[in-house]
Design an enzyme around this catalytic site. Structure first.
Site, PDB file in Angstrom:
ATOM      1  N   TRP A 194       0.822  -1.223   0.000  1.00 51.80           N
ATOM      2  CA  TRP A 194       0.000   0.000   0.000  1.00 51.80           C
ATOM      3  C   TRP A 194       0.848   1.260   0.000  1.00 51.80           C
ATOM      4  O   TRP A 194       0.574   2.216  -0.731  1.00 51.80           O
ATOM      5  CB  TRP A 194      -1.001  -0.003   1.164  1.00 51.80           C
ATOM      6  CG  TRP A 194      -2.116  -0.969   0.929  1.00 51.80           C
ATOM      7  CD1 TRP A 194      -2.418  -2.066   1.685  1.00 51.80           C
ATOM      8  CD2 TRP A 194      -3.070  -0.961  -0.153  1.00 51.80           C
ATOM      9  NE1 TRP A 194      -3.496  -2.726   1.139  1.00 51.80           N
ATOM     10  CE2 TRP A 194      -3.911  -2.081   0.024  1.00 51.80           C
ATOM     11  CE3 TRP A 194      -3.283  -0.130  -1.243  1.00 51.80           C
ATOM     12  CZ2 TRP A 194      -4.957  -2.375  -0.853  1.00 51.80           C
ATOM     13  CZ3 TRP A 194      -4.325  -0.423  -2.126  1.00 51.80           C
ATOM     14  CH2 TRP A 194      -5.140  -1.535  -1.913  1.00 51.80           C
ATOM     15  N   ASP A 207      -1.602   6.731   6.264  1.00 53.57           N
ATOM     16  CA  ASP A 207      -2.686   5.864   5.790  1.00 53.57           C
ATOM     17  C   ASP A 207      -3.052   4.933   6.945  1.00 53.57           C
ATOM     18  O   ASP A 207      -2.278   4.061   7.318  1.00 53.57           O
ATOM     19  CB  ASP A 207      -2.182   5.074   4.571  1.00 53.57           C
ATOM     20  CG  ASP A 207      -3.260   4.161   3.979  1.00 53.57           C
ATOM     21  OD1 ASP A 207      -4.341   4.031   4.589  1.00 53.57           O
ATOM     22  OD2 ASP A 207      -3.004   3.580   2.905  1.00 53.57           O
ATOM     23  N   LYS A 238     -12.735  -1.162   6.175  1.00 54.88           N
ATOM     24  CA  LYS A 238     -12.045  -2.099   7.052  1.00 54.88           C
ATOM     25  C   LYS A 238     -12.561  -1.982   8.481  1.00 54.88           C
ATOM     26  O   LYS A 238     -13.062  -2.927   9.033  1.00 54.88           O
ATOM     27  CB  LYS A 238     -10.534  -1.867   7.006  1.00 54.88           C
ATOM     28  CG  LYS A 238      -9.832  -2.558   5.849  1.00 54.88           C
ATOM     29  CD  LYS A 238      -9.697  -1.700   4.627  1.00 54.88           C
ATOM     30  CE  LYS A 238      -9.105  -2.435   3.456  1.00 54.88           C
ATOM     31  NZ  LYS A 238      -8.199  -1.618   2.665  1.00 54.88           N
TER      32      LYS A 238
HETATM   33  C1  LIG Z   1      -7.602  -1.156   1.578  1.00 54.25           C
HETATM   34  C2  LIG Z   1      -6.469  -0.214   1.680  1.00 54.25           C
HETATM   35  C3  LIG Z   1      -6.252   0.796   0.744  1.00 54.25           C
HETATM   36  C4  LIG Z   1      -7.128   0.974  -0.470  1.00 54.25           C
HETATM   37  O1  LIG Z   1      -8.396   1.338  -0.112  1.00 54.25           O
HETATM   38  P1  LIG Z   1      -9.526   1.675  -1.192  1.00 54.25           P
HETATM   39  O2  LIG Z   1     -10.588   2.267  -0.332  1.00 54.25           O
HETATM   40  O3  LIG Z   1      -9.904   0.405  -1.855  1.00 54.25           O
HETATM   41  O4  LIG Z   1      -8.959   2.654  -2.152  1.00 54.25           O
HETATM   42  C5  LIG Z   1      -5.192   1.662   0.937  1.00 54.25           C
HETATM   43  N1  LIG Z   1      -4.384   1.543   2.002  1.00 54.25           N
HETATM   44  C6  LIG Z   1      -4.539   0.570   2.917  1.00 54.25           C
HETATM   45  C7  LIG Z   1      -3.618   0.488   4.069  1.00 54.25           C
HETATM   46  C8  LIG Z   1      -5.590  -0.337   2.792  1.00 54.25           C
HETATM   47  O5  LIG Z   1      -5.764  -1.297   3.706  1.00 54.25           O
END
Ligand SMILES: *Cc1c(COP(=O)(O)O)cnc(C)c1O
Length: 359
Positions: free
Chosen positions: A101, A171, A195
């Site tokens: 990511w 993030d 999540k």
């Molecule tokens: C799932 C995830 C993403 C991507 O998320 P989207 O909402 O599908 O764009 C980015 N960073 C992390 C750490 C993730 O777990």
């Protein structure tokens, strides 16, 4: 019967939240319409939206000089929005790389400016971890430092918040609300909702006020944090249902005793699973202990020819979505806030039974 769902995302939601949404689905609080059939500018909906924000502020203890935005486009759109919002005066940033990511964020940021990549992945005796911060080479003049607090795919998590001179951007897609965190250490944090917050379609951005005046002039209006902040995230129609459901999850979290209480449950869940894997010679976790993720537990079967059988039998035991990400294989159990200890207990029991039958 609801199964135990270990999906990495979209992930399990609390059953109590889904039941409440179900009760309110056709007629939201006597209005005669569903919340999803209501104008986002109506008094009723604005109250729902504001309450969700107030509850999130309470849960994370968000200081008043931070804006909370309820946006769309997922965490992935933030990979572009962040450089577009912060590269207007100085198109340069440091990005710490620890997995898939953070690497995606790097690739996107490079389209808009100069990116100094700090590769922090280390291999210690065959296990993946994060290098000591002393070895990170920050640049003197970065607009910000970006990192991914919990690498959802690799199952690698930072033990501490990095100390940086430039504003820190994180993030938190797969770790927000799983443990207490000091928001004042950050310039910006962002998280896709699917999540640990609610359904897909919503992205939370928490950004410090003084960082809102550095956008590149060509930034799309919708991506500009200052615009969204001035319009209460309603520059256009927001993801009203996801926002409402996130609000129900925040209420549920407060009822559970808040982030500190859920963190304790999360620690107990993770300990049960990691301890079981560690004492087993049938399963293995590929991450350095200090950097193991609280939310995403990857594990392998020592004999990977049994992977398909493991997944098939797990499903028969109502233990769903345990396959690792398609890019890494193996298994992964995501044990977000809404996954109860009983689910982890059932998983461990199954893993032990499977190991005994196949060793
Ligand atoms: C799932 C995830 C993403 C991507 O998320 P989207 O909402 O599908 O764009 C980015 N960073 C992390 C750490 C993730 O777990």
């Amino acid at each position: 019967m609801r199964a135990y769902n270990f999906c990495a995302g979209p992930a399990a939601l609390p059953t109590a939240v889904l039941e409440k949404a179900q009760r309110e689905l056709l007629d939201w609080q006597g209005t005669g319409v569903s919340i999803m059939e209501m104008s986002h500018r109506s008094q009723e909906y604005v109250a729902v939206a504001e309450k969700a924000e107030a509850n999130l502020r309470q849960l994370l203890n968000i200081p008043s000089n931070y804006k909370v935005l309820f946006l769309q486009g997922g965490a992935t759109l933030q990979f572009s929005a962040i450089p577009l919002n912060f590269f207007g005066k100085n198109a340069k940033a440091d990005y710490i790389k620890t997995g898939i990511w953070s690497d995606k964020a790097i690739k996107e940021a490079k389209r808009y400016g100069e990116v100094n990549v700090i590769d922090a992945t280390v291999n210690v005796n065959g296990k993946t971890g994060i290098a000591q911060s002393q070895s990170w080479n920050f640049s003197e003049d970065a607009s910000y430092v970006h990192y991914c607090e919990n690498e959802t795919i690799g199952g690698v998590q930072f033990k501490d918040i990095p100390k940086t001179k430039a504003p820190l951007v994180a993030d938190l897609s797969s770790s927000i609300l799983s443990a207490p965190i000091d928001i004042s250490q950050f310039g910006l944090i962002y998280a896709g909702a699917q999540k640990n917050i609610g359904p897909a379609g919503l992205t939370i951005v928490i950004v410090r006020d003084d960082l809102l005046d550095q956008a590149k002039p060509e930034i799309p209006s919708l991506l500009k944090y200052a615009n969204q902040a001035h319009n209460q995230s309603m520059l256009n129609t927001p993801a009203t249902y996801s926002w409402y459901l996130a609000g129900l999850v925040f209420e549920w979290l407060l009822e559970q005793g808040g982030v500190k209480a859920i963190h304790e449950k999360n620690l107990a869940k993770a300990k049960r699973l990691y301890d079981y894997i560690d004492q087993s010679d049938f399963y293995d976790n590929p991450i350095v202990k200090d950097n193991r993720s609280l939310m995403n537990v990857p594990f392998t079967l020592v004999n990977d020819s049994l992977d398909q059988l493991f997944l098939q039998q797990a499903e028969e035991h109502h233990l769903l979505n345990l396959a690792g990400h398609r890019s890494v294989g193996g298994m992964r159990a995501s044990i977000y806030n809404a996954v109860p200890l009983e689910a982890v207990e059932a998983l461990v029991q199954f893993m032990e039974k499977f190991a005994q039958a196949h060793r």
